[in-house]
Design a protein around this motif. Structure first.
Motif, PDB file in Angstrom:
ATOM      1  N   LYS A  57       0.651  -1.097  -0.026  1.00 26.99           N
ATOM      2  CA  LYS A  57      -0.017  -0.030   0.057  1.00 26.99           C
ATOM      3  C   LYS A  57       0.760   1.335   0.110  1.00 26.99           C
ATOM      4  O   LYS A  57       0.541   2.388  -0.554  1.00 26.99           O
ATOM      5  CB  LYS A  57      -0.775   0.000   1.322  1.00 26.99           C
ATOM      6  CG  LYS A  57      -2.157   0.864   1.156  1.00 26.99           C
ATOM      7  CD  LYS A  57      -2.966   1.019   2.108  1.00 26.99           C
ATOM      8  CE  LYS A  57      -4.294   1.712   2.212  1.00 26.99           C
ATOM      9  NZ  LYS A  57      -5.420   1.482   3.065  1.00 26.99           N
ATOM     10  N   ASP A  59       3.338   1.841  -1.600  1.00 27.46           N
ATOM     11  CA  ASP A  59       4.074   2.047  -2.881  1.00 27.46           C
ATOM     12  C   ASP A  59       3.061   2.728  -3.820  1.00 27.46           C
ATOM     13  O   ASP A  59       3.280   3.106  -4.826  1.00 27.46           O
ATOM     14  CB  ASP A  59       4.253   0.709  -3.768  1.00 27.46           C
ATOM     15  CG  ASP A  59       5.656   0.001  -2.852  1.00 27.46           C
ATOM     16  OD1 ASP A  59       6.210   0.548  -2.322  1.00 27.46           O
ATOM     17  OD2 ASP A  59       5.490  -1.252  -3.280  1.00 27.46           O
ATOM     18  N   ILE A  60       1.904   3.162  -3.360  1.00 29.53           N
ATOM     19  CA  ILE A  60       0.712   3.704  -4.312  1.00 29.53           C
ATOM     20  C   ILE A  60       0.985   5.313  -4.244  1.00 29.53           C
ATOM     21  O   ILE A  60       0.968   5.819  -3.001  1.00 29.53           O
ATOM     22  CB  ILE A  60      -0.553   3.454  -3.553  1.00 29.53           C
ATOM     23  CG1 ILE A  60      -0.964   1.640  -3.629  1.00 29.53           C
ATOM     24  CG2 ILE A  60      -1.701   4.385  -4.352  1.00 29.53           C
ATOM     25  CD1 ILE A  60      -2.362   1.556  -3.177  1.00 29.53           C
ATOM     26  N   ASN A  61       1.418   5.727  -5.252  1.00 30.84           N
ATOM     27  CA  ASN A  61       1.544   7.408  -5.390  1.00 30.84           C
ATOM     28  C   ASN A  61       1.341   7.431  -6.971  1.00 30.84           C
ATOM     29  O   ASN A  61       1.507   6.724  -7.678  1.00 30.84           O
ATOM     30  CB  ASN A  61       2.903   7.603  -4.749  1.00 30.84           C
ATOM     31  CG  ASN A  61       4.015   6.859  -5.266  1.00 30.84           C
ATOM     32  OD1 ASN A  61       4.189   6.824  -6.539  1.00 30.84           O
ATOM     33  ND2 ASN A  61       4.904   6.419  -4.208  1.00 30.84           N
ATOM     34  N   ASN A  62       1.581   8.875  -7.128  1.00 29.01           N
ATOM     35  CA  ASN A  62       1.407   9.405  -8.403  1.00 29.01           C
ATOM     36  C   ASN A  62       2.918   9.118  -9.294  1.00 29.01           C
ATOM     37  O   ASN A  62       2.848   8.941 -10.439  1.00 29.01           O
ATOM     38  CB  ASN A  62       1.252  11.156  -8.389  1.00 29.01           C
ATOM     39  CG  ASN A  62      -0.165  11.285  -8.374  1.00 29.01           C
ATOM     40  OD1 ASN A  62      -0.926  10.385  -8.236  1.00 29.01           O
ATOM     41  ND2 ASN A  62      -0.429  12.665  -7.890  1.00 29.01           N
ATOM     42  N   THR A  63       3.905   8.904  -8.390  1.00 25.13           N
ATOM     43  CA  THR A  63       5.377   8.699  -9.213  1.00 25.13           C
ATOM     44  C   THR A  63       5.240   7.403 -10.077  1.00 25.13           C
ATOM     45  O   THR A  63       5.854   7.269 -10.943  1.00 25.13           O
ATOM     46  CB  THR A  63       6.189   8.699  -8.060  1.00 25.13           C
ATOM     47  OG1 THR A  63       6.345   9.936  -7.530  1.00 25.13           O
ATOM     48  CG2 THR A  63       7.769   8.375  -8.632  1.00 25.13           C
ATOM     49  N   LYS A 113       9.913  12.322 -14.312  1.00 26.78           N
ATOM     50  CA  LYS A 113       8.785  13.074 -13.593  1.00 26.78           C
ATOM     51  C   LYS A 113       8.129  14.568 -14.550  1.00 26.78           C
ATOM     52  O   LYS A 113       6.968  14.847 -14.418  1.00 26.78           O
ATOM     53  CB  LYS A 113       8.822  13.567 -12.422  1.00 26.78           C
ATOM     54  CG  LYS A 113       9.110  12.292 -11.467  1.00 26.78           C
ATOM     55  CD  LYS A 113       9.398  12.914  -9.978  1.00 26.78           C
ATOM     56  CE  LYS A 113       9.364  11.550  -9.090  1.00 26.78           C
ATOM     57  NZ  LYS A 113       9.882  11.915  -7.672  1.00 26.78           N
ATOM     58  N   LEU A 123      -7.204   9.194  -9.797  1.00 27.79           N
ATOM     59  CA  LEU A 123      -6.730   8.140  -9.321  1.00 27.79           C
ATOM     60  C   LEU A 123      -7.582   7.004  -8.499  1.00 27.79           C
ATOM     61  O   LEU A 123      -8.621   7.563  -7.658  1.00 27.79           O
ATOM     62  CB  LEU A 123      -5.655   8.539  -7.991  1.00 27.79           C
ATOM     63  CG  LEU A 123      -4.823   7.612  -7.478  1.00 27.79           C
ATOM     64  CD1 LEU A 123      -3.792   6.825  -8.394  1.00 27.79           C
ATOM     65  CD2 LEU A 123      -4.028   8.137  -6.201  1.00 27.79           C
ATOM     66  N   THR A 125      -8.024   3.170  -6.487  1.00 27.95           N
ATOM     67  CA  THR A 125      -7.013   1.894  -5.906  1.00 27.95           C
ATOM     68  C   THR A 125      -7.965   0.799  -5.707  1.00 27.95           C
ATOM     69  O   THR A 125      -9.106   0.973  -5.218  1.00 27.95           O
ATOM     70  CB  THR A 125      -6.194   2.418  -4.860  1.00 27.95           C
ATOM     71  OG1 THR A 125      -5.437   3.301  -5.204  1.00 27.95           O
ATOM     72  CG2 THR A 125      -5.406   1.170  -4.150  1.00 27.95           C
TER      73      THR A 125
END
Length: 160
Positions: A57, A59-63, A113, A123, A125
């Motif tokens: 969890k 690791d969930i990001n915009n990157t 980026k 987004l 999930t």
């Protein structure tokens, strides 16, 4: 006897070639994602829907979505989607990522980026098995990305 030695040498060359091609950072997990067209954007941009698969969890990001979008634009291409047409990858050589590993290792640390933006409010999930499926709409600055790859000598300039 010489046939056995020849086969052994070929096998060793084959094994060592795989060790060299995947000399990426062992701590970084392999990117798992899908990318499809999501309509049309401004001139010089692709609007895509990116679905990334992450284990934790945290690791969930915009990157991760930006990285997958840029990686897809460079090496996979974009599959057709709702209202969008398929796009070929910018790097047409299948071995471009391996041949330019030093460049891409540095590029995918931070530079990527500036070529992708996650569109606000898109987004989502979902828990899938032991991991997570993260989906968002991303805008890729295709023309700027192409120009950077041309300047680095990774892809040929259009028309030349």
């Amino acid at each position: 006897m010489s046939r056995i030695i020849t086969k052994f040498l070929l096998l060793m060359a084959f094994v060592f070639s795989f060790n060299v091609t995947y000399a990426k950072d062992k701590n970084e997990p392999q990117l798992q994602y899908s990318i499809k067209s999501c309509g049309s954007g401004q001139q010089g941009y692709w609007v895509v829907e990116v679905t990334a698969y992450v284990a934790k969890k945290g690791d969930i990001n915009n990157t991760i979505l930006q990285k997958c979008a840029v990686h897809g634009a460079l090496f996979k291409g974009v599959a057709p989607g709702q209202g969008g047409s398929p796009q070929k990858p910018l790097c047409t050589s299948a071995s471009a990522e391996v041949q330019n590993a030093d460049f891409f290792n540095a590029f995918f640390q931070q530079d990527f980026k500036s070529y992708a933006d996650v569109i606000a409010g898109t987004l989502s999930t979902m828990k899938v098995g032991k991991g997570y499926e993260v989906t968002a709409t991303v805008q890729i600055a295709k023309d700027n990305l192409r120009k950077t790859m041309e300047q680095a000598g990774i892809i040929r300039k259009l028309g030349f």
